[in-house]
Design a protein around this motif. Structure first.
Motif, mmCIF file in Angstrom:
data_model
loop_
_atom_site.group_PDB
_atom_site.id
_atom_site.type_symbol
_atom_site.label_atom_id
_atom_site.label_comp_id
_atom_site.label_asym_id
_atom_site.label_seq_id
_atom_site.Cartn_x
_atom_site.Cartn_y
_atom_site.Cartn_z
ATOM 1 N N PHE A 1 93.798 60.061 41.855
ATOM 2 C CA PHE A 1 93.163 61.106 42.529
ATOM 3 C C PHE A 1 94.244 62.198 42.548
ATOM 4 N N ASP A 2 93.825 63.615 42.657
ATOM 5 C CA ASP A 2 94.533 64.658 43.312
ATOM 6 C C ASP A 2 94.341 64.390 44.572
ATOM 7 N N THR A 3 95.560 64.139 45.631
ATOM 8 C CA THR A 3 95.412 63.684 46.977
ATOM 9 C C THR A 3 94.410 64.817 47.768
ATOM 10 N N ASP A 4 94.868 66.017 47.445
ATOM 11 C CA ASP A 4 94.029 66.977 48.416
ATOM 12 C C ASP A 4 92.634 67.352 48.084
ATOM 13 N N SER A 5 92.363 67.449 46.555
ATOM 14 C CA SER A 5 90.833 67.806 46.431
ATOM 15 C C SER A 5 89.977 66.616 46.406
ATOM 16 N N GLY A 6 90.656 65.541 45.890
ATOM 17 C CA GLY A 6 90.040 64.278 45.721
ATOM 18 C C GLY A 6 89.275 64.255 44.120
ATOM 19 N N GLU A 7 89.770 65.341 43.352
ATOM 20 C CA GLU A 7 89.383 65.241 42.060
ATOM 21 C C GLU A 7 90.024 63.927 41.151
ATOM 22 N N PRO A 8 89.380 63.355 40.223
ATOM 23 C CA PRO A 8 89.991 62.339 39.483
ATOM 24 C C PRO A 8 90.947 63.086 38.336
ATOM 25 N N ILE A 9 92.229 62.409 38.230
ATOM 26 C CA ILE A 9 92.911 63.194 37.088
ATOM 27 C C ILE A 9 92.959 62.298 36.028
ATOM 28 N N THR A 10 92.534 62.779 34.816
ATOM 29 C CA THR A 10 92.277 62.007 33.540
ATOM 30 C C THR A 10 93.709 61.783 32.860
ATOM 31 N N THR A 11 93.843 60.812 32.071
ATOM 32 C CA THR A 11 95.139 60.421 31.472
ATOM 33 C C THR A 11 95.864 61.757 31.002
ATOM 34 N N GLU A 12 95.033 62.571 30.148
ATOM 35 C CA GLU A 12 95.560 63.536 29.700
ATOM 36 C C GLU A 12 95.862 64.682 30.437
ATOM 37 N N SER A 13 95.565 64.804 31.750
ATOM 38 C CA SER A 13 95.870 65.704 32.689
ATOM 39 C C SER A 13 96.954 65.565 33.627
ATOM 40 N N LEU A 14 97.380 64.285 33.485
ATOM 41 C CA LEU A 14 98.721 63.776 34.473
ATOM 42 C C LEU A 14 99.902 64.755 34.004
ATOM 43 N N ARG A 15 100.439 65.390 35.311
ATOM 44 C CA ARG A 15 101.486 66.020 34.816
ATOM 45 C C ARG A 15 102.653 66.103 36.111
ATOM 46 N N TYR A 16 103.657 66.016 35.695
ATOM 47 C CA TYR A 16 104.983 66.112 36.676
ATOM 48 C C TYR A 16 104.544 67.103 37.855
ATOM 49 N N GLY A 17 104.793 66.552 38.964
ATOM 50 C CA GLY A 17 104.659 67.240 40.250
ATOM 51 C C GLY A 17 103.329 67.094 40.895
ATOM 52 N N PHE A 18 102.334 66.484 40.332
ATOM 53 C CA PHE A 18 101.013 66.199 40.801
ATOM 54 C C PHE A 18 101.097 65.447 42.073
#
Lengths: 356, 356
Positions: free
Chosen positions: B300-317
């Motif tokens: 999850f994006d810690t702040d928004s609680g949105e799930p992060i899909t494999t293709e969206s995972l990025r450095y710095g998240f």
């Protein structure tokens, strides 16, 4: 219209292996398959193209894949019948005839299995007048005829039916699936009306195959030169006589690829020669290119006149290489785009074998 | 039985992306697809499993391939309707329902396109209770239900229909064809009767997805901790909180493979953590394995609680990784053989996440 007996099948399989230019599988295997079907299900009739009604539905059948593998995976024929039925059901019409997709040891004779089991005639024609390694490489492609609905089946019971937007896509999907199926599968494609058969096939190639097989058999019996007799019948050219000194082969992307190097004997002593193949023989080179696809390059056992298929070529064989003209439609711009030397990655211009 | 509106679809797509454990595609794309279909063709009804007749014919539909490619190849929906029709025709019965094949951002919502266009209900269930990368990895496989007849279609108009002897063969052929189709295709498989749906699916996962999406939305609006609220609802465990410091990804054999390394923040300062994925997140490792397939690993994006899909995972998240129990059938011997860590090449024993 004529029936075909065991001697006919022997001749046909040998002659088809000659025209198959190294591909299309082992004539012995092809013959066994057809003989067994005819013994079990009754005789098969061959009809000429002009005996076929314009609204007939002819469904070609073939084995696809590396001939090296094909010979290890003999099949009952049930699977190919399911494949034929899937295509006929998709078209909403019953099959009236079958027809070889190409000329070749197995693929000229394989349709007799379907014909015997269904009691339907085989048309004396094929889609190439030789064999080629990819599905779209047939004369019907030049006439805009679709390869699909195409059905594929393996000996395990898996079946695939596809419809594609063009014949290159058919080849692409089918090649992937045939690799998954173990590098060999039964296929049925290019279903055609009788009218299309008359226009878009090479006529009489079953009869020609039978004739070539008989020429080999009879010339050998009369202690003549069977290779030269075949060469003469095809209006071809002796390109090289020698001994195979090196064979480099690999099965790659579902194809049997091969490079055979030869050293000259008799009139060719001191010369070397190379034949390059991808299922079929594609380029023959001595001092420069001697013949190239789409013309026919045939490798014979020099003494017996038997054609040698790609998978049987071995070090030490004494061979004669013959080149002969292909169907003239292959020499058109569309034909060369489909199956000329550049399509196969050879940086050479096509020159008809009779002009080389 | 209930209708679904735009807000429902928003929630559903977010919740499904959570349960999709990184796979199943971007929820935004999924939502757009379904919203467009509902606007054009009318509202869609969701029915509970116990509202489905035993002799109903439910046909699951999905996108197959690398989600990295899927998002670039949006489709009209015509092709998937042809695929559904091919399967129904092969079975000789009309489709009465559709159902998601898996839970995931696109794949939970994609069936709404078919449902809207055909005026048929979607069943509130799916075949996994999560997402998995290979076709045979569904609970129906454990019940001996065949994946075939399976149909595939691409956005160009190519179509493939197959019947196979088991579901591993379906995966094998379909994977090859999907690569040829450009690493993404529409598929329909595991057609089931209503009776089979009741027995062999994970019930209520559309409703659960909607609820999870609503939890994220409402907790965020109330300035709460949406990740923790989701974790609690799923009976899961916070495994790690940190920052992504390295993402290694490649598209291989039709899959998006990835390894994401993280450095700890807050309670995890000084620790490192790695998530390994193949479309879906399969193994989470800190000081030893923290969770593994078939349990759910969610990023999850810690702040928004949105799930992060494999293709969206990025450095710095800044992310929080949560583990949660899978459907208990995945923990059986048959389930672990299908989708346990060893199937994916990880030499670790499966231990339920709640026991780690």
């Amino acid at each position: 219209m004529r029936h075909i007996d065991e001697q006919d099948l022997d001749d046909l399989a040998v002659g088809a292996a000659i025209l198959g230019t190294g591909g299309g599988g082992d004539p012995y295997i092809g013959k066994l398959l057809a003989q067994q079907a005819i013994r079990e299900y009754g005789p098969v009739t061959i009809v000429d193209v002009d005996e076929v009604d314009d609204d007939a539905l002819a469904i070609p059948v073939a084995m696809m894949g590396a001939p090296t593998v094909m010979v290890e995976k003999l099949v009952s024929g049930d699977e190919i019948l399911s494949a034929v039925d899937a295509v006929a059901a998709h078209l909403g019409r019953p099959m009236t005839h079958t027809i070889p997709a190409e000329v070749g040891g197995v693929n000229s004779v394989f349709p007799f299995v379907v014909a015997a089991r269904r009691g339907l005639p085989v048309i004396d024609a094929d889609l190439m007048g030789r064999a080629f390694p990819e599905l779209q490489m047939v004369i019907p492609t030049m006439y805009g005829i679709s390869a699909t609905p195409m059905a594929m089946a393996d000996e395990k019971g898996n079946a695939v039916l596809m419809t594609t937007i063009d014949n290159h896509w058919t080849e692409r999907f089918a090649r992937s699936v045939v690799i998954d199926m173990g590098a060999s599968a039964m296929i049925t494609l290019f279903a055609m009306t009788g009218r299309q058969v008359k226009e878009a096939t090479v006529v009489g190639t079953l009869g020609l195959s039978q004739e070539l097989g008989r020429i080999v058999r009879e010339t050998r019996a009369a202690h003549g030169d069977p290779v030269d007799a075949v060469r003469e019948r095809l209006g071809g050219f002796r390109l090289f006589t020698g001994k195979i000194v090196d064979v480099e082969r690999r099965t790659e992307g579902g194809f049997a690829k091969l490079e055979a190097r030869m050293e000259g004997l008799g009139p060719d002593v001191g010369r070397t020669f190379t034949v390059r193949s991808q299922n079929e023989h594609l380029v023959a080179e001595g001092d420069g290119v001697a013949a190239s696809t789409p013309d026919l390059i045939m490798v014979f056992d020099t003494d017996s006149g038997e054609p040698i298929t790609t998978e049987s070529l071995r070090y030490g064989f004494r061979v004669t290489v013959v080149g002969a003209p292909c169907d003239p439609r292959w020499r058109s711009a569309a034909g060369l785009e489909l199956a000329g030397p550049r399509y196969f990655g050879y940086d050479i211009d096509y020159v008809p074998v009779e002009e080389r």
